[in-house]
Write a protein that holds these residues in place. Structure first.
Motif, PDB file in Angstrom:
ATOM      1  N   ARG A 128       0.854  -0.976   0.066  1.00  0.00           N
ATOM      2  CA  ARG A 128       0.124  -0.309  -0.291  1.00  0.00           C
ATOM      3  C   ARG A 128       0.896   1.304   0.210  1.00  0.00           C
ATOM      4  NH1 ARG A 128      -5.088  -0.123   1.400  1.00  0.00           N
ATOM      5  NH2 ARG A 128      -6.077  -1.456   1.463  1.00  0.00           N
ATOM      6  N   ARG A 129       1.040   1.798  -1.282  1.00  0.00           N
ATOM      7  CA  ARG A 129       1.409   3.291  -0.850  1.00  0.00           C
ATOM      8  C   ARG A 129       0.437   3.905  -2.003  1.00  0.00           C
ATOM      9  NH1 ARG A 129       7.380   2.574  -0.549  1.00  0.00           N
ATOM     10  NH2 ARG A 129       7.194   4.854  -1.779  1.00  0.00           N
ATOM     11  N   LYS A 130       0.517   5.661  -1.415  1.00  0.00           N
ATOM     12  CA  LYS A 130      -0.074   6.412  -1.981  1.00  0.00           C
ATOM     13  C   LYS A 130       0.282   6.800  -3.240  1.00  0.00           C
ATOM     14  CE  LYS A 130      -1.705   7.990   2.070  1.00  0.00           C
ATOM     15  NZ  LYS A 130      -1.276   9.400   2.863  1.00  0.00           N
ATOM     16  N   ARG A 131      -0.673   7.145  -3.852  1.00  0.00           N
ATOM     17  CA  ARG A 131      -0.138   8.079  -5.528  1.00  0.00           C
ATOM     18  C   ARG A 131       0.761   9.141  -5.489  1.00  0.00           C
ATOM     19  NH1 ARG A 131      -3.758   6.639 -10.532  1.00  0.00           N
ATOM     20  NH2 ARG A 131      -1.676   7.768 -11.720  1.00  0.00           N
ATOM     21  N   LEU A 132       1.523   9.517  -6.047  1.00  0.00           N
ATOM     22  CA  LEU A 132       1.794  11.025  -6.452  1.00  0.00           C
ATOM     23  C   LEU A 132       1.022  11.336  -6.347  1.00  0.00           C
ATOM     24  CD1 LEU A 132       5.468  10.593  -8.026  1.00  0.00           C
ATOM     25  CD2 LEU A 132       4.902  10.089  -5.174  1.00  0.00           C
ATOM     26  N   THR A 133       1.250  12.840  -6.154  1.00  0.00           N
ATOM     27  CA  THR A 133       0.382  14.121  -6.426  1.00  0.00           C
ATOM     28  C   THR A 133       0.961  14.611  -7.395  1.00  0.00           C
ATOM     29  OG1 THR A 133       2.489  16.112  -5.877  1.00  0.00           O
ATOM     30  CG2 THR A 133       0.891  15.183  -4.210  1.00  0.00           C
ATOM     31  N   ASN A 134       0.258  14.942  -8.532  1.00  0.00           N
ATOM     32  CA  ASN A 134       0.061  15.421  -9.554  1.00  0.00           C
ATOM     33  C   ASN A 134       0.770  16.441 -10.666  1.00  0.00           C
ATOM     34  OD1 ASN A 134      -2.012  13.131 -10.518  1.00  0.00           O
ATOM     35  ND2 ASN A 134      -3.792  15.216 -10.588  1.00  0.00           N
ATOM     36  N   LYS A 135       1.613  16.723  -9.735  1.00  0.00           N
ATOM     37  CA  LYS A 135       2.605  18.095  -9.476  1.00  0.00           C
ATOM     38  C   LYS A 135       3.503  17.820 -11.042  1.00  0.00           C
ATOM     39  CE  LYS A 135       5.769  20.858  -7.824  1.00  0.00           C
ATOM     40  NZ  LYS A 135       6.969  21.707  -6.217  1.00  0.00           N
ATOM     41  N   ASN A 136       3.657  16.727 -10.939  1.00  0.00           N
ATOM     42  CA  ASN A 136       4.650  16.521 -12.630  1.00  0.00           C
ATOM     43  C   ASN A 136       3.916  15.636 -13.149  1.00  0.00           C
ATOM     44  OD1 ASN A 136       7.517  18.044 -11.486  1.00  0.00           O
ATOM     45  ND2 ASN A 136       7.122  16.834  -9.640  1.00  0.00           N
ATOM     46  N   LYS A 137       2.919  14.855 -13.198  1.00  0.00           N
ATOM     47  CA  LYS A 137       2.135  13.917 -13.963  1.00  0.00           C
ATOM     48  C   LYS A 137       2.864  14.747 -15.349  1.00  0.00           C
ATOM     49  CE  LYS A 137      -0.632  10.943 -12.939  1.00  0.00           C
ATOM     50  NZ  LYS A 137      -1.745  10.521 -12.053  1.00  0.00           N
ATOM     51  N   ILE A 138       3.096  13.398 -16.677  1.00  0.00           N
ATOM     52  CA  ILE A 138       2.215  13.780 -17.770  1.00  0.00           C
ATOM     53  C   ILE A 138       1.897  12.701 -18.718  1.00  0.00           C
ATOM     54  CG2 ILE A 138       3.987  13.282 -20.674  1.00  0.00           C
ATOM     55  CD1 ILE A 138       6.826  14.486 -18.516  1.00  0.00           C
ATOM     56  N   TYR A 139       1.007  13.441 -19.127  1.00  0.00           N
ATOM     57  CA  TYR A 139       0.306  12.554 -19.858  1.00  0.00           C
ATOM     58  C   TYR A 139       0.801  11.762 -20.775  1.00  0.00           C
ATOM     59  CZ  TYR A 139      -3.296  13.290 -15.794  1.00  0.00           C
ATOM     60  OH  TYR A 139      -3.872  13.164 -15.206  1.00  0.00           O
ATOM     61  N   THR A 140       0.133  10.735 -21.209  1.00  0.00           N
ATOM     62  CA  THR A 140       0.551   9.609 -22.821  1.00  0.00           C
ATOM     63  C   THR A 140      -0.434   9.443 -23.249  1.00  0.00           C
ATOM     64  OG1 THR A 140       1.533   8.001 -20.682  1.00  0.00           O
ATOM     65  CG2 THR A 140       3.113   9.339 -21.927  1.00  0.00           C
ATOM     66  N   ASN A 144       4.604  10.322 -13.327  1.00  0.00           N
ATOM     67  CA  ASN A 144       4.699  11.212 -12.895  1.00  0.00           C
ATOM     68  C   ASN A 144       5.997  10.987 -11.306  1.00  0.00           C
ATOM     69  OD1 ASN A 144       4.367  13.305 -10.678  1.00  0.00           O
ATOM     70  ND2 ASN A 144       2.041  13.048 -10.109  1.00  0.00           N
ATOM     71  N   TYR A 145       6.375  11.933 -11.432  1.00  0.00           N
ATOM     72  CA  TYR A 145       7.852  11.950 -10.706  1.00  0.00           C
ATOM     73  C   TYR A 145       8.582  12.742  -9.488  1.00  0.00           C
ATOM     74  CZ  TYR A 145      13.116  12.078 -10.174  1.00  0.00           C
ATOM     75  OH  TYR A 145      14.457  12.022  -8.894  1.00  0.00           O
ATOM     76  N   LEU A 194       9.381   7.270  -9.576  1.00  0.00           N
ATOM     77  CA  LEU A 194       9.194   7.288 -10.232  1.00  0.00           C
ATOM     78  C   LEU A 194       7.918   6.519 -10.894  1.00  0.00           C
ATOM     79  CD1 LEU A 194       9.121   8.711 -13.995  1.00  0.00           C
ATOM     80  CD2 LEU A 194       9.813   5.992 -14.183  1.00  0.00           C
ATOM     81  N   GLU A 195       6.734   6.887 -10.921  1.00  0.00           N
ATOM     82  CA  GLU A 195       5.195   6.596 -10.933  1.00  0.00           C
ATOM     83  C   GLU A 195       5.435   6.654 -12.705  1.00  0.00           C
ATOM     84  OE1 GLU A 195       2.228   7.334  -7.621  1.00  0.00           O
ATOM     85  OE2 GLU A 195       1.219   7.865  -9.725  1.00  0.00           O
ATOM     86  N   VAL A 196       4.622   4.652 -12.079  1.00  0.00           N
ATOM     87  CA  VAL A 196       3.992   4.532 -14.155  1.00  0.00           C
ATOM     88  C   VAL A 196       2.696   4.125 -14.331  1.00  0.00           C
ATOM     89  CG1 VAL A 196       4.497   3.309 -16.260  1.00  0.00           C
ATOM     90  CG2 VAL A 196       6.490   4.829 -14.348  1.00  0.00           C
ATOM     91  N   GLU A 197       2.061   4.769 -14.918  1.00  0.00           N
ATOM     92  CA  GLU A 197       0.521   4.006 -14.956  1.00  0.00           C
ATOM     93  C   GLU A 197      -0.152   3.408 -16.449  1.00  0.00           C
ATOM     94  OE1 GLU A 197      -4.554   5.560 -14.668  1.00  0.00           O
ATOM     95  OE2 GLU A 197      -3.049   6.328 -14.386  1.00  0.00           O
TER      96      GLU A 197
END
Length: 86
Positions: free
Chosen positions: A5-17, A27-28, A35-38
């Protein structure tokens, strides 16, 4: 692979692809070096200890028309252990 269980990173650095067949977004967090990869299948992973230079390389690659999925496969998966978010 660790699953926890971890929280998602905030959207501050999110790059949609939207043009990617494998990733929805990346997101980073430079503070925690995570580094968060969806992925398109709905799974979300955190890759730990990713240096800020790798994130900058990713952004440059995508800006120049490179593939998000190819970058993740070549520069992230072989070098960083994934932590799957539940």
């Amino acid at each position: 692979m660790i699953q926890m269980r971890r929280k998602r990173l905030t959207n501050k650095n999110k790059i949609y692809t939207p043009g990617s067949e494998t990733t929805i977004s990346l997101n980073y967090s430079p503070v925690s070096e995570v580094l968060e990869v969806e992925f398109t299948g709905g799974k979300i992973y955190h890759y730990l200890h990713v240096r800020p230079e790798v994130w900058e390389d990713y952004k440059t690659e995508v800006r120049m028309g490179g593939s998000s999925g190819a970058f993740v496969n070549a520069r992230i998966k072989p070098f960083y252990d994934p932590v799957r978010l539940e």
